[in-house]
Structure formats: C-alpha cells, structure tokens
Design an enzyme around this catalytic site. Sequence first.
Site, mmCIF file in Angstrom:
data_model
loop_
_atom_site.group_PDB
_atom_site.id
_atom_site.type_symbol
_atom_site.label_atom_id
_atom_site.label_comp_id
_atom_site.label_asym_id
_atom_site.label_seq_id
_atom_site.Cartn_x
_atom_site.Cartn_y
_atom_site.Cartn_z
ATOM 1 N N GLY A 1 4.617 1.399 -2.377
ATOM 2 C CA GLY A 1 4.360 0.448 -3.476
ATOM 3 C C GLY A 1 4.537 1.146 -4.891
ATOM 4 O O GLY A 1 5.498 1.308 -5.269
ATOM 5 N N GLY A 2 3.608 1.805 -5.329
ATOM 6 C CA GLY A 2 3.848 2.272 -6.847
ATOM 7 C C GLY A 2 4.890 3.278 -6.945
ATOM 8 O O GLY A 2 5.419 3.277 -7.899
ATOM 9 N N GLU B 1 -0.294 -0.767 7.231
ATOM 10 C CA GLU B 1 -0.654 -0.382 5.955
ATOM 11 C C GLU B 1 -2.012 -0.633 6.056
ATOM 12 O O GLU B 1 -2.657 -1.786 5.699
ATOM 13 C CB GLU B 1 -0.072 -1.301 4.712
ATOM 14 C CG GLU B 1 1.422 -1.246 4.771
ATOM 15 C CD GLU B 1 1.915 -1.710 3.489
ATOM 16 O OE1 GLU B 1 2.528 -0.993 2.746
ATOM 17 O OE2 GLU B 1 1.312 -2.924 3.135
ATOM 18 N N TRP C 1 7.714 -3.692 -4.844
ATOM 19 C CA TRP C 1 7.713 -3.497 -6.352
ATOM 20 C C TRP C 1 6.159 -4.250 -6.777
ATOM 21 O O TRP C 1 5.858 -4.407 -7.978
ATOM 22 C CB TRP C 1 8.701 -4.207 -7.161
ATOM 23 C CG TRP C 1 9.866 -2.963 -6.831
ATOM 24 C CD1 TRP C 1 10.121 -2.310 -6.152
ATOM 25 C CD2 TRP C 1 11.149 -3.433 -7.713
ATOM 26 N NE1 TRP C 1 11.349 -1.701 -6.174
ATOM 27 C CE2 TRP C 1 12.057 -2.422 -7.188
ATOM 28 C CE3 TRP C 1 11.205 -4.172 -8.595
ATOM 29 C CZ2 TRP C 1 13.362 -2.194 -7.774
ATOM 30 C CZ3 TRP C 1 12.866 -4.208 -9.183
ATOM 31 C CH2 TRP C 1 13.662 -3.066 -8.650
ATOM 32 N N LYS C 2 5.874 -5.247 -5.870
ATOM 33 C CA LYS C 2 4.817 -6.148 -6.113
ATOM 34 C C LYS C 2 5.021 -7.062 -7.379
ATOM 35 O O LYS C 2 6.001 -7.481 -7.566
ATOM 36 C CB LYS C 2 3.376 -5.305 -6.209
ATOM 37 C CG LYS C 2 3.371 -4.684 -4.928
ATOM 38 C CD LYS C 2 1.782 -4.049 -4.834
ATOM 39 C CE LYS C 2 1.815 -3.129 -3.599
ATOM 40 N NZ LYS C 2 0.484 -2.689 -3.292
ATOM 41 N N HIS D 1 1.583 -9.467 3.857
ATOM 42 C CA HIS D 1 0.858 -7.917 3.278
ATOM 43 C C HIS D 1 -0.347 -8.385 2.782
ATOM 44 O O HIS D 1 -0.950 -9.469 2.626
ATOM 45 C CB HIS D 1 1.734 -7.996 1.690
ATOM 46 C CG HIS D 1 1.310 -6.558 0.908
ATOM 47 N ND1 HIS D 1 0.095 -6.428 0.473
ATOM 48 C CD2 HIS D 1 1.991 -5.556 1.026
ATOM 49 C CE1 HIS D 1 0.113 -5.202 -0.018
ATOM 50 N NE2 HIS D 1 1.183 -4.801 0.308
HETATM 51 P P1 PGA Z 1 0.994 1.698 -2.450
HETATM 52 O O1 PGA Z 1 1.513 0.307 -1.910
HETATM 53 O O2 PGA Z 1 2.120 2.806 -2.187
HETATM 54 O O3 PGA Z 1 0.981 1.406 -3.855
HETATM 55 O O4 PGA Z 1 -0.165 2.061 -1.883
HETATM 56 C C1 PGA Z 1 1.714 0.112 -0.721
HETATM 57 C C2 PGA Z 1 1.969 -1.395 -0.218
HETATM 58 O O5 PGA Z 1 1.024 -2.153 -0.532
HETATM 59 O O6 PGA Z 1 3.071 -1.918 0.215
#
Ligand code: PGA
Length: 249
Positions: A233-234, A167, A10-11, A95
């Site tokens: 992420g998003g 990633e 979720w950041k 990350h």
């Molecule tokens: P994203 O992020 O799916 O928004 O590109 C992935 C992540 O950073 O783990």
Amino acid sequence: MRKTIIAGNWKMNGTVPESTALIGGILNAGVAGGKVEIVVCPPFTALESAGKLLKDSGIGLGAQNMSEHKSGAYTAEISAEMLLTLGVTHTILGHSERRQYHFETDDRVNRAAKAALAAGLTPIICVGETLEQRDSGDTEKTVGDQIAGTLAGFAADLLKKTVVAYEPVWAIGTGKTATPEMAEDVHRFIRGKIAALDKEAANLVPILYGGSVKLGNAGGLLTQPNIDGALVGGASLKVDDFVGIINAL
Ligand code: PGA
C-alpha cells in the site's frame, strides 16, 4: 514454480497527472520484464491513462475492486468488461477496507471473483484477521472461513488462475508488520486450505503478504517458503520505495 508478484495498491491516491508521474518513474526504473511480476492498482479514474502507459510494458494493471454484475442498474459500479477495455489485467477483491467501510462479504467477493475469472481478469482475493481476532486466538478460524467463503465453488482450473493476499488488518497502514514467521504460519495454513480444494492448485496459487510492507522488511518476508510476493500500500506510492522492494528480490 509459483510466480513472484509485487502489486501496488494505491488506494484512493493519485490524480491522473500524479498517476502518470508515478508510472513514468516505475517504467524508467527498468524493473519490468524480470522474474518478478509487477502489478500496479491505481484508482478507477487513472486506469485509462495508466493502461495506455503500461501497454506492452510487461507490467500488469489492476483495479481495486469490481462488480459481480455484467451491466445494468448498479449505480457507481464498474464491470469486468469496462476494466478489460482499459487494459486491466487484475483486480483486488475483498480488501479489508472494503469489508470494513463498505460491508463487503465473502459471498460478494466470491461472486465478483467468478465474474473476474470468467472475463479473463486475475482476482487478488484479500483475507486477514483483525487484532481482536488474533488476540482471541481466532486467526485460523477467521482466515479459514474467508478462504472457504471466497473460493467456494471454484473449479480447479479457476483456482489455478487466482491470487490470494493475506493482509492482517492490524498491520495495514499501521507500521506494524507480522514477523516473517507469523506471516509464514498463516500462509502455510492458507495453502493447506487451498490444497483441501485442489492439491495441484495449492502449489500454483501465489499467496501475497500485505500490511506495512516496505524496503526494510520485504526481504525477510519474501524469503519465506509460502510467501510469494507482496501487496504493497503506502510504499507503492513512492517510486524509490516500490522499485526498491522489487529490486530487493
Ligand atoms: P499498507 O497497505 O502497505 O499501507 O499497509 C497494504 C494494503 O492495504 O494492501
């Protein structure tokens, strides 16, 4: 057989009420307990409430980072023990946003991963090249060094409890995704690197792909032989998108 894992990163998104709503939606969708292991990684401030909601649900709870230290004078850091008491099961480490904005190194990630494993948490160790590194043909060198550095000194039994996430930095939050073939090439390379440390572990370590994973591209990526899941992420911030990716499997 390796586990298939879909983890939501979720950041820095989600107040406690927002997190509660998102987790409620995931629980209501009834995706827990299937063949896919689900992990959600809310911000630290939402872990306690999330832990209560997820208790006995079969859905894992991840932190987005963790200190390598047990306790002491490390202002603003969070220890493994603190996480464990909240019901946390996993922690993302290394990350690329931590590497880029907070200067985290492979060494630090290595120490934190060992601390996580010693405490019984599953580390999700992130590696990946920048666009510059890819364009100059340095993808394997970059990712290979990150794997060697972050997994240095891991005994086979610890290696087997580790999760790796590939990633590519250029694909994170940009809408650009590696093609399934591009991703598979690097995943196969990573598995080879792990095999050089321990063959049996290489067959067991789930290697997740991350970088703009969404409903439209998840199927193609996740059917590759060495892609064992996704770090999302998003798209993990919307119930329908996240659940859709899980259901696509
Ligand atoms: P994203 O992020 O799916 O928004 O590109 C992935 C992540 O950073 O783990």
